[in-house]
Design a protein around this motif. Structure first.
Motif, mmCIF file in Angstrom:
data_model
loop_
_atom_site.group_PDB
_atom_site.id
_atom_site.type_symbol
_atom_site.label_atom_id
_atom_site.label_comp_id
_atom_site.label_asym_id
_atom_site.label_seq_id
_atom_site.Cartn_x
_atom_site.Cartn_y
_atom_site.Cartn_z
ATOM 1 N N MET A 201 23.214 -17.187 28.513
ATOM 2 C CA MET A 201 23.223 -17.003 27.987
ATOM 3 C C MET A 201 22.827 -16.367 27.108
ATOM 4 N N SER A 202 23.421 -15.726 26.934
ATOM 5 C CA SER A 202 22.903 -14.893 25.899
ATOM 6 C C SER A 202 22.527 -15.689 24.731
ATOM 7 N N ALA A 203 22.707 -15.061 23.702
ATOM 8 C CA ALA A 203 22.375 -15.649 22.483
ATOM 9 C C ALA A 203 22.691 -17.029 22.594
ATOM 10 N N THR A 204 23.282 -17.175 23.649
ATOM 11 C CA THR A 204 23.781 -18.278 23.767
ATOM 12 C C THR A 204 23.327 -19.397 24.436
ATOM 13 N N ALA A 205 23.470 -19.550 25.557
ATOM 14 C CA ALA A 205 23.284 -20.692 26.267
ATOM 15 C C ALA A 205 22.429 -21.555 25.577
ATOM 16 N N HIS A 206 21.905 -22.317 25.477
ATOM 17 C CA HIS A 206 20.981 -23.303 24.956
ATOM 18 C C HIS A 206 20.227 -22.803 23.763
ATOM 19 N N SER A 207 20.827 -22.913 22.639
ATOM 20 C CA SER A 207 20.159 -22.341 21.472
ATOM 21 C C SER A 207 19.675 -23.434 20.568
ATOM 22 N N ARG A 208 19.389 -24.560 21.099
ATOM 23 C CA ARG A 208 19.055 -25.701 20.256
ATOM 24 C C ARG A 208 17.918 -25.432 19.304
ATOM 25 N N HIS A 209 16.922 -24.701 19.764
ATOM 26 C CA HIS A 209 15.751 -24.520 18.897
ATOM 27 C C HIS A 209 15.722 -23.146 18.254
ATOM 28 N N ASP A 210 16.799 -22.462 18.330
ATOM 29 C CA ASP A 210 16.807 -21.127 17.755
ATOM 30 C C ASP A 210 16.408 -21.164 16.289
ATOM 31 N N ARG B 209 22.446 -40.238 15.356
ATOM 32 C CA ARG B 209 22.374 -38.889 15.907
ATOM 33 C C ARG B 209 22.468 -38.843 17.425
ATOM 34 N N GLU C 107 19.836 -32.789 8.879
ATOM 35 C CA GLU C 107 20.302 -31.567 9.523
ATOM 36 C C GLU C 107 20.282 -30.413 8.534
ATOM 37 N N ARG D 1 17.321 -28.202 8.410
ATOM 38 C CA ARG D 1 17.047 -27.358 9.552
ATOM 39 C C ARG D 1 17.987 -26.159 9.630
ATOM 40 N N MET E 28 19.363 -26.270 22.096
ATOM 41 C CA MET E 28 18.757 -25.550 22.651
ATOM 42 C C MET E 28 18.144 -24.592 22.099
ATOM 43 N N SER E 29 17.018 -24.411 22.329
ATOM 44 C CA SER E 29 16.387 -23.336 21.618
ATOM 45 C C SER E 29 16.789 -22.080 22.239
ATOM 46 N N THR F 165 16.633 -21.419 23.828
ATOM 47 C CA THR F 165 16.838 -21.814 25.097
ATOM 48 C C THR F 165 18.110 -22.195 25.671
ATOM 49 N N ALA F 166 18.536 -22.959 25.178
ATOM 50 C CA ALA F 166 19.650 -23.413 25.883
ATOM 51 C C ALA F 166 20.316 -22.359 26.463
ATOM 52 N N HIS F 167 21.105 -21.808 26.738
ATOM 53 C CA HIS F 167 21.957 -20.784 27.325
ATOM 54 C C HIS F 167 21.544 -19.387 26.925
ATOM 55 N N SER F 168 20.675 -18.853 27.687
ATOM 56 C CA SER F 168 20.193 -17.532 27.277
ATOM 57 C C SER F 168 20.710 -16.478 28.227
ATOM 58 N N ARG F 169 21.799 -16.710 28.823
ATOM 59 C CA ARG F 169 22.275 -15.807 29.859
ATOM 60 C C ARG F 169 22.402 -14.366 29.402
ATOM 61 N N HIS F 170 22.844 -14.171 28.182
ATOM 62 C CA HIS F 170 23.099 -12.787 27.767
ATOM 63 C C HIS F 170 22.026 -12.254 26.829
ATOM 64 N N ASP F 171 20.947 -12.939 26.758
ATOM 65 C CA ASP F 171 19.904 -12.496 25.852
ATOM 66 C C ASP F 171 19.503 -11.066 26.138
#
Lengths: 226, 226, 226, 226
Positions: free
Chosen positions: A1-10, A46, A131, A134, C1-2, C4-10
């Motif tokens: 992911m890009s920006a994506t995949a796991h962005s929980r803590h972004d 939650r 939430e 944050r 995810m920070s 993190t979570a899915h960072s495939r396309h970062d």
DNA sequence: CATGAATGAGAATTCATTCAT
DNA sequence: AATGAATGAATTCTCATTCAT
């Protein structure tokens, strides 16, 4: 992911909706998803608020959920927006129906509405508040919050004494009153009933704070002089 | 891994500490862990509050953390207890130092203390409140909360008018005042300064609520009669 | 995810290893993981190169893999580094063992080594090349690549005629030769055998390119004059 | 969803196009889709090459894409075929326009054409090469590749010396030359300019390999004798 | 034929917890 | 007691593909 995949803590999660509902079917799907999310975050805590659970409860597939919300935070943000819109709606009604009343009576009505509305989804409100801290404040949310502040200010405007509060302090006082209502409504004390029930206690509290800042002739009956 | 490894969603997580600290070194380790947990949950947000992060920040291994806390909830519960104990300590001091003052002055002091203490770790308080809902109320916590309630009651006891409030309503009023303080202190409105600063607004609010229920001769200066 | 979570396309995935192996057990675990990753990316094609598959094949849990590599790209980067290190090792041996030979014989030896080494994991090389484009060039990788370039240059240095190639062009020629070897080795043509086998064809190609740029007295037997 | 929905890892994906374009509008749609696919796989990297992205970029719906290509692999295969057809076209032109030239000049022209064509979509070529390994070789592709091989052979046919290379080795040599051109063109070394620019280096390399296998009277100027 | 909402298997990644050393 | 490597269930999110309209 890009920006994506796991962005929980972004630091700055994207909170915009992915696809605006244009067809009625979509609108309904989105409504279902938000409703499911509401219930899950409100009822179960939650920990049970997961995207899969929301989709399942909404009766749609997880993929459908992500068609409309790019990530979980966007869903949460939509929920927050929705709750604020409802608050604004309620406030608007209160403002319109209390135009000619004295402060004491107007507050009584406002409190009644607040208790009813929070009674319906108080747990949701509490959960969402965290939430909110944050998440980035979307423009849409900022707009609704501005509207809420304006409505609050409008509610008190007629009563506040220009000699005692001026300028932005007028808004501050209005928001204080609003927050007191929220806080007391959501507090555990809600359950307590008895000789001093919640409604009266809130009336006493808000009135005790606001009345001394208002024009005496518009206040109506208070708890002081006795 | 055994089926019990993940107790995140368990209905009744075990919240007891595993080992009571008898030696001073243990006590110090526990203190370190709690301190680290405090900082992480307070500063970085719930998302960064992980057991591994706490252990790392405390400078101990994850194994050591689990030596003292059987699971994450127990750690959180200990944190909650600690925060409440501090509140109780603060309250006790306030009660002891306001014995001979009138209501208005006593509240001013209490508010001052509250603002200071929450200013130190307000984010922590907010974050913990949510956890509190979910966790089972341990005996120890119940005891501290009872103490807080008692101290609050004691604070107001002298001032409340027996003709206006009786019995358990006395406690309710005291806790209402306490919650109003908490709510206003934690609210975003904190930042607002100006002609009507937070301290005065809180004073107005609490006094407005409580004074009408008190013996007039013990109230002191209010904002009403103007 | 920070993040993190899915960072495939970062845009810039973190490619550093998370934990450097200090204990022997760790070293072995990492080695297992890299070996498994090698086989999967090499044999089965990119589609089967998943972190879960790698962990399974390595006989460790997925969590263990992520203890050492913060994300899939970091694992891939480690693989790339490893492959380059092996190339450098092979090159070093060739350089050391061809010091006193003429160009033709030296190239024959180099080609032999290249064919053998790529024969072992040619598919891996091809697959990794694509990834290399996408991943940020870590310092470690840059260092190894510099070493490879230096070794290539050293290999040809003695033979190149200063009158025909100067300065950085010397490196360019060396790297061209190196790339020709890689390309021809990896190509499907590898299978073709016969009167003109791969080894001889490569020898002809490289020698045909390099020899005219070298000092005639050091070239040795070529294919030209016939 | 049916079990066949995800054919990503299928051993033998169906690679045939679903519907042959008979009408001009269809042809145009297909062309749009292939063009979009080209750009996405070439520019953005494999990760952004998704069927939905291709459809969006082509300005058609995802359903329409699947009307013409039964699955993603079929689209990729069509892309590969298209690229090879262009190569064949280029080669044909080179063959036709070099009939009367000597080897050295003919190669110079061929190299020029190769550099130009790869310069246009080199990234695409690199990316497709990997896919090529994985996909089953369709008859259509095999035919085009045969044509490419034939053209390559034809290109060299006149020059090769029957005494030095016979039979199938003639094809092998021709393809070696072709692959060297591809490899050097796609390599990073492309950027390097200077006294020894890419074009000259490639000329040296190919000529160095091929010339010794050719009839000396047809070779033209080389780099050897110096 | 075209559309695009819906689907759901599967991939990456996290983190509470255990246990051999 | 302390350590920290290992575990794996659970979670977020993607994307090839289908099918009702």
């Amino acid at each position: 992911m890009s920006a994506t995949a796991h962005s929980r803590h972004d630091a700055y999660p994207n909170v915009q909706m992915r696809r605006l509902p244009v067809q009625s079917r979509s609108t309904q799907t989105i409504e279902c998803i938000l409703e499911a999310a509401s219930r899950l975050i409100g009822m179960a805590g939650r920990a049970h608020y997961t995207t899969n659970a929301v989709a399942a409860r909404a009766g749609v597939s997880i993929g459908t959920l992500y068609q409309y919300f790019p990530n979980k935070d966007a869903l949460t943000a939509a929920l927050i927006l929705r709750v604020h819109e409802r608050i604004a709606d309620n406030l608007r009604v209160v403002v319109e129906t209390t135009e000619d009343l004295d402060l004491s009576t107007a507050l009584a009505r406002a409190i009644e509405v607040a208790i009813t509305s929070v009674g319906e989804d108080g747990a949701l409100h509490r959960a969402l508040e965290q939430e909110e801290d944050r998440l980035p404040r979307s423009d849409a949310l900022a707009a609704v919050e501005a509207k809420i502040e304006a409505l609050n200010a409008a509610l008190l405007e007629r009563y506040l004494d220009p000699d005692k509060v001026q300028g932005s302090a007028r808004h501050t006082v209005a928001m204080d009153a609003f927050k007191m209502v929220r806080a007391m409504t959501q507090s555990d004390a809600v359950q307590v009933a008895g000789p001093l029930d919640l409604k009266e206690r809130m009336h006493r509290a808000i009135l005790g704070y606001v009345a001394p800042l208002c024009r005496p002739d518009l206040v109506g009956p208070t708890y002081f002089s006795t």
